[in-house]
Design a protein around this motif. Structure first.
Motif, PDB file in Angstrom:
ATOM      1  N   CYS A 283       0.837  -1.199   0.000  1.00  0.00           N
ATOM      2  CA  CYS A 283       0.000   0.000   0.000  1.00  0.00           C
ATOM      3  C   CYS A 283       0.872   1.250   0.000  1.00  0.00           C
ATOM      4  O   CYS A 283       1.755   1.403   0.849  1.00  0.00           O
ATOM      5  CB  CYS A 283      -0.925   0.009   1.214  1.00  0.00           C
ATOM      6  SG  CYS A 283      -1.962   1.485   1.237  1.00  0.00           S
TER       7      CYS A 283
ATOM      8  N   CYS B 104      -4.718   3.332  -0.720  1.00  0.00           N
ATOM      9  CA  CYS B 104      -5.294   2.908   0.567  1.00  0.00           C
ATOM     10  C   CYS B 104      -6.273   1.733   0.444  1.00  0.00           C
ATOM     11  O   CYS B 104      -7.177   1.742  -0.390  1.00  0.00           O
ATOM     12  CB  CYS B 104      -6.004   4.092   1.200  1.00  0.00           C
ATOM     13  SG  CYS B 104      -6.727   3.687   2.783  1.00  0.00           S
ATOM     14  N   ILE B 105      -6.057   0.735   1.290  1.00  0.00           N
ATOM     15  CA  ILE B 105      -6.984  -0.405   1.289  1.00  0.00           C
ATOM     16  C   ILE B 105      -7.880  -0.371   2.534  1.00  0.00           C
ATOM     17  O   ILE B 105      -8.551  -1.350   2.842  1.00  0.00           O
ATOM     18  CB  ILE B 105      -6.224  -1.749   1.225  1.00  0.00           C
ATOM     19  CG1 ILE B 105      -5.244  -1.879   2.397  1.00  0.00           C
ATOM     20  CG2 ILE B 105      -5.519  -1.914  -0.108  1.00  0.00           C
ATOM     21  CD1 ILE B 105      -4.840  -3.301   2.670  1.00  0.00           C
ATOM     22  N   GLY B 106      -7.829   0.748   3.262  1.00  0.00           N
ATOM     23  CA  GLY B 106      -8.722   0.915   4.415  1.00  0.00           C
ATOM     24  C   GLY B 106      -8.218   0.282   5.691  1.00  0.00           C
ATOM     25  O   GLY B 106      -8.992   0.075   6.617  1.00  0.00           O
ATOM     26  N   ALA B 107      -6.930  -0.031   5.742  1.00  0.00           N
ATOM     27  CA  ALA B 107      -6.362  -0.613   6.966  1.00  0.00           C
ATOM     28  C   ALA B 107      -5.262   0.308   7.495  1.00  0.00           C
ATOM     29  O   ALA B 107      -4.215  -0.140   7.956  1.00  0.00           O
ATOM     30  CB  ALA B 107      -5.814  -2.004   6.678  1.00  0.00           C
TER      31      ALA B 107
ATOM     32  N   GLY C 235      -0.657   4.309  -0.048  1.00  0.00           N
ATOM     33  CA  GLY C 235      -1.538   5.399   0.378  1.00  0.00           C
ATOM     34  C   GLY C 235      -0.838   6.278   1.393  1.00  0.00           C
ATOM     35  O   GLY C 235       0.232   5.923   1.905  1.00  0.00           O
ATOM     36  N   THR C 236      -1.459   7.403   1.723  1.00  0.00           N
ATOM     37  CA  THR C 236      -0.788   8.411   2.556  1.00  0.00           C
ATOM     38  C   THR C 236      -0.342   7.870   3.918  1.00  0.00           C
ATOM     39  O   THR C 236       0.818   8.035   4.306  1.00  0.00           O
ATOM     40  CB  THR C 236      -1.726   9.619   2.768  1.00  0.00           C
ATOM     41  OG1 THR C 236      -2.159  10.061   1.485  1.00  0.00           O
ATOM     42  CG2 THR C 236      -1.013  10.751   3.481  1.00  0.00           C
TER      43      THR C 236
ATOM     44  N   CYS D 223       0.209   4.844   4.958  1.00  0.00           N
ATOM     45  CA  CYS D 223       1.282   3.850   4.817  1.00  0.00           C
ATOM     46  C   CYS D 223       2.578   4.516   4.369  1.00  0.00           C
ATOM     47  O   CYS D 223       3.665   4.162   4.835  1.00  0.00           O
ATOM     48  CB  CYS D 223       0.870   2.756   3.825  1.00  0.00           C
ATOM     49  SG  CYS D 223      -0.358   1.627   4.514  1.00  0.00           S
TER      50      CYS D 223
HETATM   51  S1  FES Z   1      -2.983   4.199   3.443  1.00  0.00           S
HETATM   52 FE1  FES Z   1      -2.410   2.120   3.465  1.00  0.00          FE
HETATM   53  S2  FES Z   1      -4.152   1.173   4.267  1.00  0.00           S
HETATM   54 FE2  FES Z   1      -4.738   3.221   4.199  1.00  0.00          FE
END
Ligand code: FES
Length: 170
Positions: free
Chosen positions: A84, A125-128, A86-87, A89
């Motif tokens: 991931c 982001c996978i919501g974790a 996402g921000t 992570c």
């Molecule tokens: S940013 Fe990685 S799970 Fe949300």
């Protein structure tokens, strides 16, 4: 139809699936999903077969396959790992995690190992986020991966699982 007998049954399954759909041409994306589930990816011969079956230009099939990122024209590994980016992570070290997974698998993100056991990709982001930095393997979530040993342990689990299933098969 493909000349390769090892995939003939897959083409037959695909044809049966297409035949079961009421609105075939309108269901191109659904058909491509099914084809990817059967073959693992969408090589030219599969795209061409679908175009013939639906009586549509192969360029149209190619256009849809290349437009959507969830379709792939390259063979995929048996297991798909996603780091991931996402921000949350990213802030907690996903770049390091990605580099570590790449190092351990010996491939770059977007590639597949030569033994076809793993493909590596990145996701948003996978919501974790509470578990950041996060990686998934075949959809299973692994969190707080700041220790290279932890990554090694996870990947080894899938390698061992594969060796056991090969032993059972042979
Ligand atoms: S940013 Fe990685 S799970 Fe949300």
């Amino acid at each position: 139809m493909c000349d390769n007998p090892s995939t003939d049954h897959l083409f037959q399954q695909l044809d049966d699936y297409i035949d079961s759909l009421p609105y075939k041409k309108e269901d191109l994306i659904v058909i491509l999903h099914q084809a990817q589930a059967l073959f693992g990816y969408l090589p030219d011969k599969v795209q061409w077969h679908i175009a013939q079956k639906l009586d549509i230009p192969s360029a149209k099939v190619y256009g849809v396959v290349s437009f959507y990122s969830f379709f792939t024209m390259k063979p995929r590994g048996k297991h798909v790992a996603n780091v991931c980016m996402g921000t949350a992570c990213f802030v907690r070290g996903s770049e390091k995690l990605q580099a570590e997974v790449e190092k351990q698998l010996g491939i770059k993100t977007g590639q597949t190992t030569t033994d076809h056991l793993f493909s590596l990709d990145s996701v948003r982001c996978i919501g974790a986020c509470g578990l950041a930095p996060v990686m998934t393997v075949d959809g299973k979530v692994y969190g707080r991966l700041n220790d290279p040993k932890e990554v090694e342990h996870i990947l080894a689990t899938y390698e061992t699982e594969n060796q056991i299933s090969e032993t059972v098969v042979h």
